[in-house]
Design a protein around this motif. Structure first.
Motif, PDB file in Angstrom:
ATOM      1  N   TYR A  11       2.019  -6.640 -10.590  1.00 13.28           N
ATOM      2  CA  TYR A  11       1.936  -6.067  -9.245  1.00 13.28           C
ATOM      3  C   TYR A  11       3.154  -5.179  -9.066  1.00 13.28           C
ATOM      4  O   TYR A  11       4.089  -5.238  -9.863  1.00 13.28           O
ATOM      5  CB  TYR A  11       1.937  -7.180  -8.193  1.00 13.28           C
ATOM      6  N   ASN A  12       3.123  -4.339  -8.029  1.00 13.29           N
ATOM      7  CA  ASN A  12       4.270  -3.497  -7.694  1.00 13.29           C
ATOM      8  C   ASN A  12       4.878  -3.973  -6.385  1.00 13.29           C
ATOM      9  O   ASN A  12       4.196  -3.994  -5.360  1.00 13.29           O
ATOM     10  CB  ASN A  12       3.835  -2.037  -7.539  1.00 13.29           C
ATOM     11  N   VAL A  13       6.128  -4.359  -6.423  1.00 16.53           N
ATOM     12  CA  VAL A  13       6.820  -4.763  -5.198  1.00 16.53           C
ATOM     13  C   VAL A  13       8.220  -4.187  -5.206  1.00 16.53           C
ATOM     14  O   VAL A  13       8.896  -4.188  -6.235  1.00 16.53           O
ATOM     15  CB  VAL A  13       6.976  -6.306  -5.081  1.00 16.53           C
ATOM     16  N   LEU A  14       8.650  -3.708  -4.059  1.00 15.67           N
ATOM     17  CA  LEU A  14      10.017  -3.222  -3.919  1.00 15.67           C
ATOM     18  C   LEU A  14      10.660  -3.934  -2.736  1.00 15.67           C
ATOM     19  O   LEU A  14      10.198  -3.817  -1.602  1.00 15.67           O
ATOM     20  CB  LEU A  14      10.024  -1.707  -3.658  1.00 15.67           C
ATOM     21  N   PRO A  30      10.186  -7.027 -15.122  1.00 11.80           N
ATOM     22  CA  PRO A  30       9.546  -5.957 -15.888  1.00 11.80           C
ATOM     23  C   PRO A  30       8.094  -6.237 -16.241  1.00 11.80           C
ATOM     24  O   PRO A  30       7.320  -5.329 -16.477  1.00 11.80           O
ATOM     25  CB  PRO A  30      10.404  -5.881 -17.145  1.00 11.80           C
ATOM     26  N   ASP A  31       7.718  -7.511 -16.261  1.00 19.25           N
ATOM     27  CA  ASP A  31       6.389  -7.849 -16.754  1.00 19.25           C
ATOM     28  C   ASP A  31       5.467  -8.307 -15.621  1.00 19.25           C
ATOM     29  O   ASP A  31       4.623  -9.161 -15.788  1.00 19.25           O
ATOM     30  CB  ASP A  31       6.497  -8.931 -17.842  1.00 19.25           C
ATOM     31  N   ALA A  32       5.667  -7.724 -14.448  1.00 19.84           N
ATOM     32  CA  ALA A  32       4.876  -8.135 -13.282  1.00 19.84           C
ATOM     33  C   ALA A  32       3.466  -7.574 -13.381  1.00 19.84           C
ATOM     34  O   ALA A  32       3.218  -6.581 -14.059  1.00 19.84           O
ATOM     35  CB  ALA A  32       5.536  -7.637 -12.000  1.00 19.84           C
ATOM     36  N   ASN A  54       4.216  -3.025 -12.404  1.00 19.72           N
ATOM     37  CA  ASN A  54       3.164  -3.237 -13.391  1.00 19.72           C
ATOM     38  C   ASN A  54       2.695  -1.905 -13.957  1.00 19.72           C
ATOM     39  O   ASN A  54       1.804  -1.841 -14.787  1.00 19.72           O
ATOM     40  CB  ASN A  54       1.975  -3.999 -12.811  1.00 19.72           C
ATOM     41  N   ASN A  55       3.317  -0.830 -13.464  1.00 18.22           N
ATOM     42  CA  ASN A  55       2.805   0.485 -13.785  1.00 18.22           C
ATOM     43  C   ASN A  55       3.980   1.429 -13.991  1.00 18.22           C
ATOM     44  O   ASN A  55       4.603   1.886 -13.030  1.00 18.22           O
ATOM     45  CB  ASN A  55       1.928   0.933 -12.595  1.00 18.22           C
ATOM     46  N   LYS A  67       0.814  -1.217   0.000  1.00 17.38           N
ATOM     47  CA  LYS A  67       0.000   0.000   0.000  1.00 17.38           C
ATOM     48  C   LYS A  67       0.846   1.264   0.000  1.00 17.38           C
ATOM     49  O   LYS A  67       0.444   2.285  -0.545  1.00 17.38           O
ATOM     50  CB  LYS A  67      -1.034   0.014   1.139  1.00 17.38           C
ATOM     51  N   LEU A  68       2.025   1.184   0.580  1.00 14.83           N
ATOM     52  CA  LEU A  68       2.935   2.321   0.537  1.00 14.83           C
ATOM     53  C   LEU A  68       3.340   2.601  -0.915  1.00 14.83           C
ATOM     54  O   LEU A  68       3.367   3.750  -1.371  1.00 14.83           O
ATOM     55  CB  LEU A  68       4.169   2.011   1.397  1.00 14.83           C
ATOM     56  N   MET A  69       3.617   1.520  -1.664  1.00 12.80           N
ATOM     57  CA  MET A  69       3.985   1.646  -3.083  1.00 12.80           C
ATOM     58  C   MET A  69       2.869   2.320  -3.876  1.00 12.80           C
ATOM     59  O   MET A  69       3.120   3.126  -4.771  1.00 12.80           O
ATOM     60  CB  MET A  69       4.206   0.263  -3.700  1.00 12.80           C
ATOM     61  N   ASP A  70       1.643   1.932  -3.575  1.00 15.13           N
ATOM     62  CA  ASP A  70       0.523   2.428  -4.365  1.00 15.13           C
ATOM     63  C   ASP A  70       0.231   3.898  -4.069  1.00 15.13           C
ATOM     64  O   ASP A  70      -0.052   4.674  -4.971  1.00 15.13           O
ATOM     65  CB  ASP A  70      -0.736   1.594  -4.095  1.00 15.13           C
ATOM     66  N   ILE A  71       0.303   4.270  -2.791  1.00 13.19           N
ATOM     67  CA  ILE A  71      -0.090   5.623  -2.411  1.00 13.19           C
ATOM     68  C   ILE A  71       1.012   6.637  -2.690  1.00 13.19           C
ATOM     69  O   ILE A  71       0.755   7.738  -3.164  1.00 13.19           O
ATOM     70  CB  ILE A  71      -0.456   5.676  -0.899  1.00 13.19           C
ATOM     71  N   ASP A  72       2.260   6.263  -2.409  1.00 12.33           N
ATOM     72  CA  ASP A  72       3.349   7.230  -2.517  1.00 12.33           C
ATOM     73  C   ASP A  72       4.645   6.520  -2.900  1.00 12.33           C
ATOM     74  O   ASP A  72       5.473   6.206  -2.044  1.00 12.33           O
ATOM     75  CB  ASP A  72       3.505   7.961  -1.169  1.00 12.33           C
TER      76      ASP A  72
END
Lengths: 325, 325
Positions: free
Chosen positions: A140-143, A136-138, A106-107, A68-73
């Motif tokens: 989802y967003n993960v760090l 690169p082709d995920a 993914n974005n 959720k941190l990735m998505d918001i900011d």
């Protein structure tokens, strides 16, 4: 303030509760944490330590950033991925050496912000990001970031060394702000001069080098009391602490404060005679330290406020880490 | 066999093409790969190297596992996460020291298999998994692993040292099988005695310690020719090689073979006088090595078959890494 409301809020806090699921993994992988015979510290500490001989250790840790941190900011997610990893090494009294990242995206729109955050974090803490891997082709967003550090074997700070009758200290930089997007991020680094921020990491190393603490851990997602409980569980002891002795920035209410992830915040245990020196060393780098209670034999964490005392965690009934070694 | 069909199949191979997107990240993060001044090697090598002084290096790498591997065969995904990381250190002539993992799970059913694969991989390669981080509430499955190793500064094998007129060698363990679920995984370790597998890693270290190679890289997702191209790009040179000189298990056709990720496979460059010694050292550990061509100045990778020669990669037109340093 109602202590019982505060205690049940801490007990059910997401940052505490989500630690529970690591049990399955640690249980399964305990077979292989030391296949080569050189691993000194296991799951439960901020970083693992591998013995290279000649009193030299490699410290090694990894941290992922909440989705959720990735998505918001995404910028702040990138910045925090550095902060949390550097603090893992700092909490061990180590020197952060380098990081690698693994990114799933993914974005494409968030990539720039994410990378800018990583970059600014590396500059702030003066720790290089030396490589990584990209999915690169995920979808989802993960760090994820891993960090390596160095330390001397006889000088590290661990979560396993707290002894009965030690004093419990909480050390937090009170000069900060609740992050505009995340009230529970007690941000003390972003607006602060890089030199002070880097000196905070070095101050922890000084505590280790001078042998001033018996245990230490950086305050992370489970908050101040949840992190203390993890330290106590790793050391096989309990503690009795007083709420109002915990250093706090008065602009933040107790509930938020105790759940906050501070930019520079640590729980420490020490022998009584070292208290003053610890307080002075940390004061030099903008960190306020106070004795909040005592390490006890009974494996419970008691929290007192006024005349009332409640059990926040009981290692038999509601542990945070629950690691069977 | 039609060489032009083979070449265009390699050029458009997913394992080659998906490398392209790392450009944005490396470009952005090149500012901070060396903020502290001790980073020796950057993006483009199998692992990064950080100088600790006294000729000591820390090697540091990270690898993620393709999502589809996780979905189809979580056990094998876990096992491969160890293999690919250990090979990153081996390719540098380093000693693998320890790994950490970061796991995101949305499906509890795969966790056991995944962890069993990790465990068996650690035992096979004798490298400990010393810690990690779990995203327990993910809505996707991701497995990332980072590895740390050690090496001596004057003895590492890099991707940056290939010189014009060096010989190009391909070294692959031919004693293996196409993995039942993944034809492009040339598995040479799972059914093999752990001692031999571990000695393969040590043999690479011997090549480094004896200074026998000028460049080296482990064959990974881009396959044999794609990996060679990455090495050539990092070194700023080209090569001219002959298809039929590449060691191959005859049960696998050329197209599959050149796209395969071998359990133990490396591309190497060396001076002519060291060829025999390299071949002998690797032969002792079940790895077949052959001279396949020459390093040339023109920044192209020429592949010959019979009387025909085609350009597979041209660093101006279709590079694999495309890292601007």
């Amino acid at each position: 303030m109602d202590l019982s409301v505060l205690v049940s809020s801490i007990q059910s806090f997401e940052g505490v509760v989500r630690k529970e699921s690591i049990e399955k993994i640690t249980d399964k992988l305990k077979d292989v944490y030391n296949v080569a015979g050189d691993t000194l510290l296991n799951f439960g500490d901020d970083a693992s330590a591998i013995d290279l001989g000649d009193n030299k250790l490699i410290l090694f840790a990894a941290d992922g950033i909440w989705g959720k941190l990735m998505d918001i900011d995404p910028y702040w997610a990138g910045y925090c991925s550095i902060l949390v990893n550097v603090n893992d090494i700092a909490a061990m009294g180590g020197k952060p050496i380098a990081m690698v990242n693994i990114i799933s995206i993914n974005n494409d729109e968030i990539t720039d912000d994410l990378l800018d955050g990583i970059k600014d974090g590396c500059k702030k803490f003066n720790v290089p990001m030396v490589g990584g891997h990209l999915h690169p082709d995920a979808d989802y967003n993960v760090l994820d970031v891993a960090i390596v550090g160095t330390a001397e074997k006889d000088k590290i700070i661990t979560s396993f060394g707290a002894n009965v009758n030690d004093k419990v200290l909480v050390a937090i930089d009170l000069d900060g702000r609740q992050h505009p997007n995340f009230a529970l991020n007690w941000d003390t680094t972003y607006l602060k001069d890089a030199k002070i921020v880097q000196n905070q990491i070095k101050a922890m190393r000084e505590l280790g080098e001078k042998g001033l603490v018996t245990g230490g851990k950086d305050i992370s997602n489970p908050g101040t009391i949840g992190t203390l409980e993890m330290l106590l569980e790793s050391s096989g002891v309990g503690a009795s602490i007083e709420l109002e002795k915990i250093p706090r920035n008065k602009n933040v209410n107790w509930e938020d404060w105790l759940k906050s992830y501070p930019g520079a915040g640590f729980v420490l245990t020490t022998k009584e005679e070292n208290i003053d020196e610890i307080i002075n060393i940390l004061k030099e780098v903008s960190i306020t330290t106070a004795v909040v209670g005592d390490v006890i034999e009974e494996k419970k964490l008691f929290l007192s406020y006024g005349n009332e005392t409640l059990v926040v965690f009981d290692q038999e009934k509601n542990p945070v880490l629950n690691i069977k070694s």
